[in-house]
Design a protein around this motif. Structure first.
Motif, PDB file in Angstrom:
ATOM      1  N   ARG A 653       1.380 -32.523 -10.876  1.00 16.05           N
ATOM      2  CA  ARG A 653       0.794 -31.579  -9.914  1.00 16.05           C
ATOM      3  C   ARG A 653       0.151 -31.807  -8.545  1.00 16.05           C
ATOM      4  O   ARG A 653       1.471 -31.750  -7.238  1.00 16.05           O
ATOM      5  CB  ARG A 653       0.267 -30.142 -10.848  1.00 16.05           C
ATOM      6  CG  ARG A 653       0.617 -28.828 -10.127  1.00 16.05           C
ATOM      7  CD  ARG A 653      -0.574 -27.867  -9.956  1.00 16.05           C
ATOM      8  NE  ARG A 653       0.086 -27.913 -11.285  1.00 16.05           N
ATOM      9  CZ  ARG A 653       0.002 -26.197 -11.284  1.00 16.05           C
ATOM     10  NH1 ARG A 653       0.853 -25.592 -10.720  1.00 16.05           N
ATOM     11  NH2 ARG A 653       0.734 -26.118 -12.883  1.00 16.05           N
ATOM     12  N   ARG A 654      -0.823 -32.297  -8.932  1.00  9.47           N
ATOM     13  CA  ARG A 654      -1.402 -32.735  -7.289  1.00  9.47           C
ATOM     14  C   ARG A 654      -2.029 -34.032  -6.712  1.00  9.47           C
ATOM     15  O   ARG A 654      -1.433 -34.036  -5.221  1.00  9.47           O
ATOM     16  CB  ARG A 654      -2.844 -31.964  -7.580  1.00  9.47           C
ATOM     17  CG  ARG A 654      -3.333 -30.575  -7.963  1.00  9.47           C
ATOM     18  CD  ARG A 654      -2.700 -30.042  -7.283  1.00  9.47           C
ATOM     19  NE  ARG A 654      -2.831 -28.594  -7.874  1.00  9.47           N
ATOM     20  CZ  ARG A 654      -3.033 -27.324  -6.769  1.00  9.47           C
ATOM     21  NH1 ARG A 654      -1.822 -27.182  -5.702  1.00  9.47           N
ATOM     22  NH2 ARG A 654      -3.266 -26.344  -7.798  1.00  9.47           N
ATOM     23  N   VAL A 655      -1.165 -34.810  -7.285  1.00  3.08           N
ATOM     24  CA  VAL A 655      -1.100 -36.568  -6.718  1.00  3.08           C
ATOM     25  C   VAL A 655       0.555 -37.080  -6.829  1.00  3.08           C
ATOM     26  O   VAL A 655       0.077 -37.405  -6.160  1.00  3.08           O
ATOM     27  CB  VAL A 655      -1.678 -37.503  -8.344  1.00  3.08           C
ATOM     28  CG1 VAL A 655      -1.657 -39.173  -7.366  1.00  3.08           C
ATOM     29  CG2 VAL A 655      -2.996 -37.174  -8.034  1.00  3.08           C
ATOM     30  N   LEU A 656       0.815 -36.484  -8.362  1.00  3.24           N
ATOM     31  CA  LEU A 656       3.009 -36.941  -6.970  1.00  3.24           C
ATOM     32  C   LEU A 656       2.950 -36.141  -6.701  1.00  3.24           C
ATOM     33  O   LEU A 656       4.289 -36.154  -6.957  1.00  3.24           O
ATOM     34  CB  LEU A 656       3.241 -36.745  -8.978  1.00  3.24           C
ATOM     35  CG  LEU A 656       2.798 -38.351  -9.549  1.00  3.24           C
ATOM     36  CD1 LEU A 656       3.213 -38.433 -11.320  1.00  3.24           C
ATOM     37  CD2 LEU A 656       2.667 -39.366  -8.842  1.00  3.24           C
ATOM     38  N   GLY A 657       2.407 -34.339  -6.649  1.00  3.97           N
ATOM     39  CA  GLY A 657       3.444 -33.836  -5.738  1.00  3.97           C
ATOM     40  C   GLY A 657       4.321 -32.681  -6.359  1.00  3.97           C
ATOM     41  O   GLY A 657       5.066 -32.880  -5.909  1.00  3.97           O
ATOM     42  N   PHE A 907      -0.734 -25.209 -22.715  1.00  8.19           N
ATOM     43  CA  PHE A 907       0.711 -24.129 -21.732  1.00  8.19           C
ATOM     44  C   PHE A 907       0.659 -25.144 -20.595  1.00  8.19           C
ATOM     45  O   PHE A 907       0.750 -24.398 -19.177  1.00  8.19           O
ATOM     46  CB  PHE A 907       0.134 -22.804 -21.555  1.00  8.19           C
ATOM     47  CG  PHE A 907       0.386 -22.182 -22.859  1.00  8.19           C
ATOM     48  CD1 PHE A 907       1.252 -22.084 -23.451  1.00  8.19           C
ATOM     49  CD2 PHE A 907      -1.245 -21.672 -23.388  1.00  8.19           C
ATOM     50  CE1 PHE A 907       0.927 -21.181 -24.983  1.00  8.19           C
ATOM     51  CE2 PHE A 907      -1.641 -21.177 -24.327  1.00  8.19           C
ATOM     52  CZ  PHE A 907       0.452 -20.377 -25.202  1.00  8.19           C
ATOM     53  N   CYS A 908       0.757 -27.002 -20.340  1.00  7.42           N
ATOM     54  CA  CYS A 908       1.160 -26.809 -19.193  1.00  7.42           C
ATOM     55  C   CYS A 908       2.290 -27.147 -19.058  1.00  7.42           C
ATOM     56  O   CYS A 908       3.189 -26.933 -19.568  1.00  7.42           O
ATOM     57  CB  CYS A 908       1.038 -28.570 -19.943  1.00  7.42           C
ATOM     58  SG  CYS A 908      -0.909 -29.271 -19.912  1.00  7.42           S
ATOM     59  N   ARG A 909       2.295 -27.047 -16.702  1.00  2.00           N
ATOM     60  CA  ARG A 909       3.659 -26.701 -17.114  1.00  2.00           C
ATOM     61  C   ARG A 909       4.326 -27.085 -16.468  1.00  2.00           C
ATOM     62  O   ARG A 909       5.700 -27.844 -16.770  1.00  2.00           O
ATOM     63  CB  ARG A 909       3.003 -25.938 -15.131  1.00  2.00           C
ATOM     64  CG  ARG A 909       2.298 -24.788 -15.290  1.00  2.00           C
ATOM     65  CD  ARG A 909       3.596 -23.761 -16.019  1.00  2.00           C
ATOM     66  NE  ARG A 909       2.484 -22.409 -15.400  1.00  2.00           N
ATOM     67  CZ  ARG A 909       2.075 -21.826 -14.227  1.00  2.00           C
ATOM     68  NH1 ARG A 909       3.410 -21.690 -13.543  1.00  2.00           N
ATOM     69  NH2 ARG A 909       1.718 -20.812 -14.206  1.00  2.00           N
ATOM     70  N   PHE A 910       4.191 -28.990 -16.367  1.00  2.00           N
ATOM     71  CA  PHE A 910       4.764 -30.076 -16.186  1.00  2.00           C
ATOM     72  C   PHE A 910       4.606 -31.512 -17.130  1.00  2.00           C
ATOM     73  O   PHE A 910       5.854 -31.415 -17.199  1.00  2.00           O
ATOM     74  CB  PHE A 910       4.497 -30.709 -14.929  1.00  2.00           C
ATOM     75  CG  PHE A 910       4.089 -29.873 -13.591  1.00  2.00           C
ATOM     76  CD1 PHE A 910       5.401 -29.573 -13.187  1.00  2.00           C
ATOM     77  CD2 PHE A 910       3.379 -29.241 -13.264  1.00  2.00           C
ATOM     78  CE1 PHE A 910       5.431 -29.193 -11.940  1.00  2.00           C
ATOM     79  CE2 PHE A 910       3.074 -28.092 -11.903  1.00  2.00           C
ATOM     80  CZ  PHE A 910       4.391 -28.124 -11.829  1.00  2.00           C
ATOM     81  N   CYS A 911       3.122 -31.029 -18.281  1.00  2.00           N
ATOM     82  CA  CYS A 911       3.592 -32.500 -18.887  1.00  2.00           C
ATOM     83  C   CYS A 911       4.245 -32.323 -20.189  1.00  2.00           C
ATOM     84  O   CYS A 911       3.621 -31.111 -21.010  1.00  2.00           O
ATOM     85  CB  CYS A 911       2.331 -33.032 -19.121  1.00  2.00           C
ATOM     86  SG  CYS A 911       0.935 -32.535 -19.520  1.00  2.00           S
TER      87      CYS A 911
END
Length: 913
Positions: A653-657, A907-911
Motif C-alpha cells: 500500500r505505502r511503498v509500492l502505492g 483481513f489484509c487488503r492487498f497481500c
C-alpha cells in the motif's frame, strides 16, 4: 443376453420380413429408434425399407392432425383466452406469466388423463362426495380466492382449447385427447409399441384402438426381478400395462438375477469433482471397455464440467445432450442486457451495476472496443453515482469505432419502460459481440443460436402485440434461450456415450457411469407444482407422487438390464443431500438376492501442498529509499497501525502505492461515510471550543445531525444516491448513532462532568531525535487529532471511531514493539497521538488517550489506552515511547529483515497469506 432392441428387431423381421414400409414402431425416444435401425440392418444382412419410427408424441400428432404449440407461444395464446374469459378484469401479462406455466401444465395433464372438463371444474364447494376443507362454511379468504381461481381456470381451459383446435394446435395433453377420441382407421398395417412405460389414459385408449383394429403389437422392456415382485415400485406401471394389453411379443428377461453385475459407489468432495472422477475412470479403462461405456448425467448441469474434464485423446465421444444457451456465456450476456433495461429509470439512466455487468462480460472485453469500455467503467467508478446517465453512454458510443458505435447507441438508447424496442437492442448487442468473438467458433455458435431464438420471438410480438414490460419480455426470452441449444456432435453408435437418464430407455450398455447419484438428482426432486387440489387428483386418478417415483425407479432399474459394471458417483459434503435411495436399495436389497459385487470408495483429487513460506520482499535500495522518504515526511498513526498489523500489506500500500479499485456500490463506502460523520460532528462542536459543554446545546445539536450529515456527504455522494435503498438506511443509521452519542454526552454533563473542548482536528508533528540520530536519517511522526478535551481538569486526547472498538485492543503491558504486535494497532495509534501532544505541549504533565466509539453511546466518556494497568500517559514515559518508535524505524529500515505477511493478520487488503 441379447439387447432389447436386437430382440425387437428379430421379432419384427420374423413377422414382416423386410416388407416394413407400412410398419411403424413407437419407441420411448428418438435415440432408441436410431439403435433399432442399426439392429434391423444387422439382423437382415441386406438392404431393407426401414419401418416408420415414432415416439408417443409424434405418434399422437400423426393420428390427431394437431401439433403441440411451444410453451412460449402457448403463453401468448393462453393470455388472449384469459382476457376473453376475464370480462375486463384480466391481470397484466407480467402477473399472468407468474402462474400461467403451472396452470398450462395442469390443463395439459387433465386433457391427457381424459378428465371431463365440465365436471372437473365445477364449484369446489359442490363436491359433496369429497371430505375436504371446501365443505366447511365459512371459507377462509385463501379458500375463497381458490374457488374464484378454479372457476376462472375452467373457463380459461375451455376457451384455450377452442382457440387451439381452430388452428390444429394444442397442448401436449390436448393433442393426446384429440387422438384418443378419434375412431378412424390408423394409417399403418402394423403398429408396434415397444419399450413403453407409464402410459396416460389417452395413450392407453390409442393402444386399445390399434388392438381393436388388429394392428397392435406390444413389446414390453422388463426384467422379472422388479416385474413379478409387487413390492417393487419400478414395475408398477408395466404390471398395469401387461394386465390390460397382454404379455407382449418379447418375454421379460431375468438379467438382474442371473447376471454378474459389479456395482461401485464413489463419493467425491463436491459436484464438479464428479466430472473429473468420470474422466479418470474412462482414461483407466481399456479401449474396448471405453467403447461399451455410457456416462449418464442424472444432473444435466454436469455436462459442461464433463466436457472440460474429458481428455482430448480419449477417442470417439458422442454427446446426445445439447447445452442450453441460457447456461452459456451468450445467455449471461442477454440476461445482463435485460437486467439493464429492467432496472433503468427514464429520469436517471441505467443502474451502474447493470452497466458494469453488461460491459464486463468477456465477449465485450476484447478487440477494438476494450479500451473505451475500460475507460467508461473507470469513469463510472470514479463518479460514485448509482445511475449512469444516458448522455454519458452516448459519449461512450461515439468514442467507439464503427459499426460498434452504432450497436452501442442502439443498446443504450433512451430509457423506456416498454419492451417493443428490446428485440432491436438485443440484435444490436448480438452483432456487437459477434464481431468481437468471430475468431471463436464456440462463442459464435452460441450467439447464432441466441439469434435464432430471437427470430422466433419477433413473430410472436408481431402477432399478439403484447403489452410487455422489460421484466415480462425477459421472462419469455429466457424461456426461449432454455430451448435453444448448442448441439454437440458425435457418432451415436461408437465410442463413449454421454446422455441423460431418459435417453437410456430401451438401450443396453455393458458399462455405465452415473453422475449425480444423490437425492434430488437421482431420483429427481422434480417439479410438483400444481394448482389441482390433491383430493381432485386422487378422485380422477391423476398422477400422485408415488406414480412419479415409480416412473423414475423404472428408469433406474432399466439401466441394469445388460450392465456388467455400474458406477454410481455422488457428491458429499455440506451441500449434498446424501446418497441416492437407489444406492441404498441396491445395497440392502439386491445384494441379498443376486450375485452382485459391491464396493464403495472415496475419490479424492490430489491437492499440491502449498509452501508455508509466503511472499518475501527483499529491501533493496529503492525500497529503503521509499521508506526513508516516508519517515522523513512523517509516519502517521494509521500507517504505523498498518505496519504493525501486516508489514507486507503496508509495503504494497505505502511503498509500492497499490490502490484499491474504485467500485461503485449500491451503498455508501464505509470510509466516505466515516469521514462525513467526522466532519459533521466536528462542525457541531466547533462553536463550543473553550467553553464547558451544556446538556441543552448537545440535545439541540442532536436534532441537526441528519440534515448536517446529508449536507456534508452531498459534496462526495450524489444526492439521488441518498434518497433510497441501502444508502438511505446507512445515512439514517449513522445519524442515529451520532445523535445517541450526543444525547449520552448530555447525560454525562447533567451528571456533573465538566467537559471543555479545547481543540478539534488538531495537526500534530514532531521528530523522534533518538531514532534520527541512531539511524542516520530523519524520523518524524505526524497526525491529525480529532478532539482534545479538558475533562474535570485533565487533558483528554480523543479519536472518534465510527466502527467497532474492542477494549482489549487498548491494553498493553509496556510500550515496546513486541507488546504492540497482534491486534494492538489502535493502542499504538493512541500512544503516538499522546507522544505528539506531550511533545508539543511541555506544560502538560500527563494525558488520557482514548477512543470515542460512535456505535457505543454508553462509551461516550471514552475507551482509554492502558499501559501497565494505568490510563495515565505521563511525561516520564516519553523516553520509553521514543525507544518504541526507534525500534519501529530500525526494523523498517533493516535490510536483513525481509518484508512478509503476518500470519496473525486475517483481513489484509492487498497481500494474500
Amino acid at each position: 443376453m441379447e439387447p432389447f432392441l436386437v430382440r425387437l428387431a428379430h421379432a419384427i423381421l420374423a413377422e414382416h420380413g423386410t416388407a416394413l414400409r407400412e410398419v411403424a414402431v413407437v419407441l420411448p425416444s428418438e435415440r432408441a429408434g436410431l439403435h433399432l435401425r442399426h439392429a434391423l440392418a444387422r439382423a437382415a444382412g441386406a438392404p431393407l425399407w426401414s419401418p416408420e419410427l415414432l415416439t408417443l408424441a409424434t405418434c399422437t400428432q400423426r393420428i390427431s392432425g394437431h401439433r403441440p404449440l411451444p410453451m412460449e407461444e402457448l403463453l401468448f395464446e393462453a393470455y388472449e383466452a384469459y382476457r376473453e374469459v376475464s370480462a375486463g378484469e384480466a391481470q397484466p401479462l407480467t402477473e399472468f406469466l407468474q402462474w400461467a406455466p403451472t396452470a398450462l401444465n395442469d390443463m395439459s395433464e387433465a386433457d391427457a388423463h381424459l378428465v371431463p372438463l365440465d365436471g372437473f371444474y365445477r364449484d369446489l364447494r359442490s363436491w359433496e362426495e369429497l371430505e375436504w376443507s371446501f365443505n366447511e362454511d365459512p371459507l377462509s379468504p385463501g379458500q375463497q380466492r381458490m374457488v374464484r381461481y378454479w372457476a376462472m381456470k375452467g373457463r380459461l381451459h375451455a376457451a384455450l382449447n377452442t382457440r387451439l383446435q381452430a388452428r390444429s394446435l394444442g397442448t401436449n395433453g390436448l393433442v393426446e385427447r384429440i387422438a384418443a377420441e378419434q375412431d378412424t382407421a390408423l394409417p399403418w398395417r402394423t403398429l408396434w409399441f415397444a419399450g413403453l412405460n407409464a402410459l396416460t389414459p389417452a395413450q392407453e385408449r390409442i393402444l386399445d384402438r390399434a388392438r381393436r383394429q388388429g394392428i397392435a403389437r406390444f413389446a414390453w422392456d422388463a426384467d422379472t426381478y422388479y416385474l413379478t415382485d409387487h413390492a417393487q415400485e419400478a414395475g408398477l406401471h408395466l404390471r398395469k400395462a401387461i394386465g390390460r394389453f397382454g404379455p407382449g411379443m418379447i418375454p421379460p428377461v431375468d438379467g438382474i438375477r442371473s447376471g454378474q453385475l459389479k456395482v461401485e459407489t464413489v463419493g467425491t468432495p463436491n459436484e464438479a469433482a464428479q466430472a473429473w472422477c468420470a474422466a479418470r475412470l474412462l482414461v483407466e479403462a481399456a479401449p474396448d471397455e471405453r467403447r461399451a461405456t455410457a456416462v449418464v448425467l442424472a444432473n444435466g448441469n454436469l455436462l459442461g464440467p464433463v466436457l472440460e474434464a474429458l481428455p482430448t485423446d480419449l477417442g470417439a465421444i458422442n454427446v446426445t445432450m445439447g447445452s442450453p444457451v441460457s447456461n452459456l456465456p451468450a445467455g449471461a450476456l442477454l440476461e445482463a442486457l435485460l437486467e439493464l433495461h429492467a432496472g433503468a429509470r427514464p429520469d436517471k439512466g441505467y443502474f451502474h451495476r447493470d452497466v458494469e455487468r453488461l460491459l464486463r462480460h468477456p465477449f465485450l472485453q476484447q478487440g477494438s472496443t476494450a479500451h473505451a469500455t475500460r475507460e467508461l467503467l473507470a469513469d463510472v467508478a470514479r463518479s460514485q453515482r448509482t445511475f449512469v446517465p444516458v448522455a454519458r453512454l452516448g459519449t461512450f458510443a461515439d468514442a467507439l469505432p464503427e459499426p460498434f458505435g452504432q450497436h452501442a447507441r442502439q443498446v443504450f438508447t433512451s430509457v423506456t419502460n416498454a419492451a417493443h424496442d428490446l428485440p432491436e437492442r438485443t440484435n444490436a448487442l448480438l452483432s456487437w459481440a459477434r464481431l468481437l468473438v468471430q475468431h471463436d467458433a464456440f462463442s459464435t455458435e452460441q450467439l447464432y443460436q441466441a439469434s435464432l431464438a430471437l427470430q422466433r420471438f419477433q413473430p410472436l410480438l408481431a402477432t399478439y402485440h403484447p403489452d410487455l414490460d422489460p421484466s415480462a419480455y425477459g421472462r419469455i426470452h429466457q424461456r426461449l434461450l432454455r430451448t435453444a441449444e448448442v448441439g454437440l456432435f458425435g457418432e451415436p453408435l461408437q465410442g463413449v456415450q454421454v446422455m441423460g437418464l431418459l435417453e437410456t430407455r430401451a438401450l443396453d450398455h455393458r458399462r455405465i457411469v452415473v453422475l449425480g447419484a444423490q437425492e434430488g438428482d437421482l431420483p429427481s426432486g422434480g417439479n410438483d407444482r400444481s394448482f389441482i387440489p390433491f383430493e381432485l387428483r386422487r378422485a380422477y386418478a391423476m398422477p400422485l407422487r408415488d406414480s412419479t417415483d415409480a416412473v423414475q425407479a423404472y428408469n433406474f432399474m432399466r439401466m441394469l438390464h445388460g450392465a456388467e459394471l455400474l458406477v454410481l458417483v455422488h457428491p458429499e459434503g455440506d451441500a449434498s443431500k446424501g446418497r441416492s435411495r437407489y444406492i441404498l436399495q441396491l445395497e440392502h436389497e439386491l445384494a441379498h438376492r443376486v450375485p452382485v459385487s459391491f464396493t464403495a470408495r472415496q475419490a479424492r483429487i490430489p491437492v499440491p501442498v502449498r509452501a508455508t513460506a509466503s511472499v518475501l520482499v527483499a529491501k533493496d535500495e529503492a525500497v529503503l529509499a521509499r521508506l526513508r522518504a516516508l519517515l522523513q515526511k512523517g509516519l502517521t498513526p494509521s500507517q504505523l497501525g498498518e505496519w504493525l498489523t501486516c508489514p507486507l500489506d503496508f509495503h504494497l500500500r505505502r511503498v509500492l502505492g497499490v490502490k484499491e479499485t474504485d467500485e461503485v456500490a449500491a451503498r455508501i463506502a464505509a470510509n466516505v461515510l466515516g469521514e462525513g460523520l467526522h466532519t459533521t460532528v466536528e462542525n457541531l462542536y466547533r462553536p463550543w471550543l473553550g467553553s464547558s459543554l451544556r446538556a441543552d446545546d448537545l440535545r439541540e445539536a442532536a436534532t441537526r445531525v441528519p440534515a448536517a450529515l446529508r449536507t456534508t456527504l452531498a459534496s462526495v455522494v450524489a444526492p439521488e444516491v441518498m434518497e433510497a435503498g441501502q444508502p438511505l438506511l446507512q445515512l439514517e443509521m449513522a445519524a442515529q448513532a451520532a445523535q445517541r452519542f450526543l444525547r449520552k454526552e448530555a447525560e454525562l454533563v447533567e451528571g456533573g462532568a465538566d467537559i471543555v473542548p479545547s481543540a478539534l482536528e488538531l495537526d500534530l508533528n514532531g521528530e523522534v531525535p533518538r531514532a534520527s540520530a541512531a539511524l542516520g536519517t530523519p524520523v518524524h511522526l505526524r497526525g491529525r487529532l480529532d478532539r482534545v478535551d479538558v475533562r474535570d481538569g485533565r487533558v483528554h486526547i480523543l479519536d472518534l471511531k465510527t466502527g467497532r472498538v474492542n477494549d482489549a485492543e487498548l491494553t498493553v503491558h509496556e510500550p515496546t514493539l513486541a507488546a504492540f504486535n497482534g491486534g494492538k494497532r489502535y493502542a499504538a495509534q493512541l500512544l503516538t497521538y499522546a507522544w505528539l501532544y506531550l511533545n508539543k505541549h511541555p506544560e502538560v504533565e500527563a494525558v488520557r488517550a482514548g477512543l470515542l466509539p460512535l456505535q457505543r453511546p454508553s462509551a461516550s466518556g471514552g475507551v482509554y489506552l492502558r499501559v501497565d494497568g494505568s490510563d495515565r500517559i505521563g511525561r516520564e514515559m516519553m523516553p520509553a515511547i521514543e525507544a518504541f518508535f526507534q525500534d519501529v524505524a530500525r526494523t523498517m529500515l533493516d535490510p536483513g529483515i525481509p518484508v512478509q505477511h503476518d500470519p496473525k493478520s486475517r483481513f489484509c487488503r492487498f497481500c494474500v497469506a
